[in-house]
Design an enzyme around this catalytic site. Structure first.
Site, PDB file in Angstrom:
ATOM      1  N   PHE A 216     -11.912 -15.348  20.748  1.00  0.00           N
ATOM      2  CA  PHE A 216     -12.221 -16.362  19.822  1.00  0.00           C
ATOM      3  C   PHE A 216     -11.400 -17.442  19.735  1.00  0.00           C
ATOM      4  O   PHE A 216     -10.344 -17.428  19.654  1.00  0.00           O
ATOM      5  CB  PHE A 216     -12.445 -15.421  18.140  1.00  0.00           C
ATOM      6  CG  PHE A 216     -12.742 -16.402  17.373  1.00  0.00           C
ATOM      7  CD1 PHE A 216     -14.044 -16.447  16.965  1.00  0.00           C
ATOM      8  CD2 PHE A 216     -12.044 -17.401  16.672  1.00  0.00           C
ATOM      9  CE1 PHE A 216     -14.502 -17.313  15.883  1.00  0.00           C
ATOM     10  CE2 PHE A 216     -12.432 -18.222  15.609  1.00  0.00           C
ATOM     11  CZ  PHE A 216     -13.783 -18.258  15.223  1.00  0.00           C
ATOM     12  N   LYS A 356      -3.621 -21.898  11.046  1.00  0.00           N
ATOM     13  CA  LYS A 356      -3.544 -21.008   9.965  1.00  0.00           C
ATOM     14  C   LYS A 356      -2.095 -21.098   9.205  1.00  0.00           C
ATOM     15  O   LYS A 356      -1.749 -22.041   8.503  1.00  0.00           O
ATOM     16  CB  LYS A 356      -3.834 -19.646  10.671  1.00  0.00           C
ATOM     17  CG  LYS A 356      -5.455 -19.445  11.179  1.00  0.00           C
ATOM     18  CD  LYS A 356      -5.638 -18.185  11.395  1.00  0.00           C
ATOM     19  CE  LYS A 356      -6.984 -17.908  11.636  1.00  0.00           C
ATOM     20  NZ  LYS A 356      -7.844 -17.280  10.477  1.00  0.00           N
ATOM     21  N   THR A 380      -9.312 -39.853  13.025  1.00  0.00           N
ATOM     22  CA  THR A 380      -8.913 -40.736  11.891  1.00  0.00           C
ATOM     23  C   THR A 380      -7.408 -40.276  11.528  1.00  0.00           C
ATOM     24  O   THR A 380      -6.777 -40.793  11.142  1.00  0.00           O
ATOM     25  CB  THR A 380      -9.996 -40.815  10.597  1.00  0.00           C
ATOM     26  OG1 THR A 380     -11.325 -41.184  11.172  1.00  0.00           O
ATOM     27  CG2 THR A 380      -9.463 -41.543   9.580  1.00  0.00           C
TER      28      THR A 380
END
Lengths: 499, 499
Positions: A216, A356, A380
């Site tokens: 993942f 995280k 940005t």
């Protein structure tokens, strides 16, 4: 089993420090209290979970977005340390910590203090475009935070806003680096500049990233092409034809299957090399390999340190960049700051991504991969200095309180307990595994898992799943041995009563 | 030209309010001061920009990342309102506002107040996994903030961490919706579930998003396949073969080219329809169309309201979702909260994405596009409640101070001034255009633009470019008429002296 240990610990703690029982509000008013003093002593359940107030709020939220994934609504102001308080007044020991993203517990006094310092206010309300107009202390704060824990050999750092953006940009960095290698001394052609504007070769080369089944790496479209943990993430979304290698499926207990597991890892590594050759022939050259040190979302799938060392060597041999995705494993829970440190290598990776527990996304990389021009890796915000400011303090706490050693110690208690469960409840608990507190075990099937998690929640323990039948432990770094005993005690009762 | 206006305004202001001259520190200590009082009166330049301290810091940063894009380092604590202060003590009128991402100026007292309220502290240090464990006030804060300014017909909202993630997830939402339409009443097949895990058809269908040449929708790999503004963004990155339509290239002044511009828009719309048909035949069905109301990064390219109304109709006719990307145009600078409101439609879009001035990323969508299952649009953080908290207060300020009307008024002064420049310096200024303060003009070429921007900066004005030769104005919403006069006065001198 653990109940004696627990009651001993709790009574010790109560003797040592009556402030354990202060009301919640004191966190806010006494930011200088030491870390050890600011927590609750145990779960406290008032309703089933989700309770009536949560159910009302879920219904309300469901009017404006699909709220079917919501477990319950939280009272973050009242939560602290390892304890998550919900809107019905239930107080739960949190072993999932917001999908592994809370580093040092809820409302840590050190972080409250950061917010209260007047000189920090400006950082929280003036979010700069970091790539063009950084704040004066930008480099200094990066040095105090991310660079102070930088992986071996990686002097370069980029910050991003989340894990997916981190991996997307790490992929881009790898593609640019690979193309520059191929380009050699020749210059970028007019044809490349024009064709890239319309998504075509040669400006947009047909490179690929090799990933692993069960991995993942995020849910944006580049990341998603390397994510293979659950169909629900990928269904209906167009993707790239990129190579996908098998990830070792180890047999447990490891000591009983040494030969089989070695063979399994060798098979996977062979497949990696075959895919690199095959995709080069297909003109979809593998520019990089991405891998998690532990497949965290896909089922807590571990491989040996030797597997990763060999994989890193294969990447180097074939000229592919080696990207280690530490979004979930990074930040200390495995007992080392980065899980790849367990491999014991001097040159473990070319790029390491994180998010995280690190509070900001981003990636480290070797100088060799540094972009050759500005604005190539850019957006940005490029992260958020208010997160780096908090992270610097999180790292202070980790060092001051030696939370890496704590993860080893608390993790040992946790894993020993899971191994004990495995021997006593083999019909419910199998394949207990883990590093530090980054532990997991398998349940018999998804239905049993769902029931175990729901039962645990109603007994005051928040757990999460991974893969198709695993339960994963992702506590904060302030999860101590006594929390492990507390959990084991509660869960032992659940297993004993499970029908 | 504007010098008289300016000096009149400044002297008026000084008579009215001597507090304009209070030292910077007062912002921190007096959060209750009214908005109009908290700003500086004019630029103040002490060194060239970047000055010696900035140059030193750029060199230092360059050791850990490519710092070639850095303009200068900032002192955000000392900045306020429309004035950005750098580390060498230069104070500049900021018409670029961190690539259009600062809504109500630096260190707005109302935002400082939010940070100082004890009940808000917890929101800044406990970032939740919003999709599973939202805070008690989550729905309420969304209603007070994003939903209070939601576009017509869009009751559904998702928050994300940045503009790219917003568009990536908007694309995914569109693909899922489209596939469900095609699927009709038939169920998801085993083949779909299995094939999607390895990136293959039918689980990963070969859908596409139609975008426009010159558009910018972000830099992650899905977004990047729809971004076509500059080669540097796209070079060396693999992409999708998705259809790209021409965007109207209008001739200015508009009133002199009515017929030509109508033809140009008709040509582009015809090409859109042709591409939809062509890509359907190629089995790369166009599931959605993405467009900016003003192409903001690609050169401030405008099209008529009529063009967008017809484009929306084409999308509906062909069953494609219509995604309006308001990441840069949204938030009020055009004089309406959303730029698409200028089109005057009851059903302007199916999805509207945002970020930048909204402080959080995300997208609104119609109920029809709502995901049919949890975890389909999902990630760990799904935005950040601390940003929504700040946004709620930003919206209060916008309403209380009527900043949309202000954008119209200040924008009129700005555009009138640019039109005046255009008539007096036609060799330097052309195609002056804009809506509200969202204005721009063309310079003769990139070299002239670079020189104009650098000169302006040394005179105390921060400007940004867009496209290959445009200068774009992206001031904050507290940019008032007198700021416009101040800018015009300074820039008039620059144009008069330009060699």
């Amino acid at each position: 089993m653990a109940s004696m240990l627990l009651s001993r610990h709790v009574s010790q703690a109560m003797q040592q420090n009556s402030r354990l029982l202060v009301p919640c509000i004191s966190v806010r008013l006494q930011p200088n209290k030491k870390n050890v003093d600011f927590e609750f002593e145990a779960p406290l359940m008032k309703t089933e979970v989700p309770g009536p107030r949560s159910r009302e709020l879920i219904k309300q939220l469901n009017g404006i977005q699909n709220a079917d994934a919501v477990h319950f609504f939280c009272n973050y102001e009242e939560s602290r340390g390892n304890y998550l308080v919900d809107v019905d007044g239930n107080r739960m020991l949190d072993l999932y910590s917001q999908i592994s993203s809370i580093p040092i517990g809820y409302n840590h006094p050190a972080l409250i203090k950061i917010l209260q310092q007047p000189q920090n206010l400006s950082t929280f309300i003036n979010r700069p475009a970091l790539g063009i107009l950084p704040p004066e202390n930008f480099t200094e704060k990066l040095e105090q935070s991310l660079l102070s824990v930088g992986p071996k050999g990686m002097s370069q750092i980029m910050t991003m806003s989340c894990g997916s953006c981190s991996n997307e940009n790490a992929f881009k960095l790898i593609f640019m680096w690979y193309r520059n290698k191929e380009r050699g001394n020749s210059r970028i052609t007019k044809e490349e500049l024009e064709s890239c504007m319309v998504n075509q070769f040669p400006g947009c080369p047909d490179y690929s990233i090799l990933s692993f089944m069960g991995g993942f790496h995020g849910r944006t479209m580049g990341c998603l092409a390397t994510t293979h943990s659950k169909a629900i993430h990928k269904l209906d979304i167009p993707s790239f034809d990129w190579p996908i290698a098998p990830f070792p499926r180890l047999k447990y207990p490891l000591e009983n299957f040494v030969r089989e597991n070695q063979d399994e890892e060798a098979r996977c590594l062979e497949e990696v090399e075959d895919l690199i050759v095959k995709y080069r022939k297909k003109k979809k050259t593998v520019a990089g390999i991405v891998v998690e040190p532990i497949q965290s979302e896909g089922g807590d799938n571990h491989a040996s340190d030797d597997f990763f060392r060999k994989l890193r060597t294969i990447a180097r041999k074939h000229g592919c960049a080696f990207l280690v995705d530490e979004v979930q494993t990074g930040g200390g829970a495995t007992g080392k700051f980065w899980a790849h440190e367990h491999w014991g290598m001097d040159d473990p990776a070319d790029v390491v991504s994180f998010s995280k527990k690190m509070m900001t996304g981003g990636f480290y990389h070797k100088e060799e991969l540094r972009p050759d021009a500005p604005y190539r890796i850019f957006n940005t915000w490029l992260g958020d200095p208010s997160k780096t400011l908090l992270l610097a303090e999180v790292l202070n706490v980790i060092k001051r309180e030696d939370l890496l050693s704590n993860a080893v110690q608390a993790g040992k208690v946790l894993l020993d307990g899971l191994l004990d469960f495995q021997s006593r409840y083999p019909h419910l608990v199998s394949r207990a595994r883990g590093r530090g507190t980054f532990c997991s075990f398998d349940t018999p099937n998804d239905a049993a898992r769902t029931k175990l998690i729901a039962t645990a929640r109603n007994k005051g323990v928040v757990l999460g799943g991974s893969g198709d039948r695993s339960i994963r432990f992702r506590p904060t770094l302030v999860f101590k041995e006594h929390h492990a005993h507390l959990f084991l005690n509660i869960f032992n009762d659940i297993l004993a009563d499970f029908k």
